[in-house]
Design a protein around this motif. Sequence first.
Motif: not given
Length: 192
Positions: A46-48, A59, A66, A144, A178, A181-183, A185-186
């Motif tokens: 995954y990338e942001l 990730v 990370l 984020l 977004v 979603k990322w929070h 996952m983290l």
Amino acid sequence: MGFFDWIWLTVAVLIGYAIFYVVNTTRKQGELRRRLGALPDFEPTYELIGNQGETGIAVDTDRRKLCLISRSGGGGRLRTDVVSYRDLLSAEIDVDGSAVTRTSRGSQVGGALVGGLLFGTAGAVVGGLSGKRVTEDRVDRIDLKLLVNRADNPVHEVNLLHLETKRGSSEYKESMRVAEKWHGMLKVLIHQ
């Protein structure tokens, strides 16, 4: 030059700047993605990439790592730091500089213990609460923010919105989607 000539010139300059900004941001985002793809011993699952192409995060779920990527000094050299999941200490969503959602290793228990030691039972209740409510109608920025176990540059921010907009706007909703979603996952990575 007449009045309407000045208006047309102003519009042309604004359109030119907007095109330059979009092309430059797209180029920066592509450069970050290429760098992530070329890292040895790291396969991004995954990338942001931040909306301005200055920072990003990826990730690698197979290697449990990370990658934090950023530009040094406003558009300069790219820096990549690959860290283990266990080095991720906290993650939060910041809206206009205020944390609205925060997850950290032992955040509520630690906050309650410190609050309880300093201020008794009331301090334990207050210390156990995390985040702030933001009630303003307009938003300028959504980030984020990660805290990583490293001495130099322990805070890594990925900007998801840098535009004044209303809370109900499509830009705000998409940026928060977004971010959440990322929070999430983290949060899972922090607890692994």
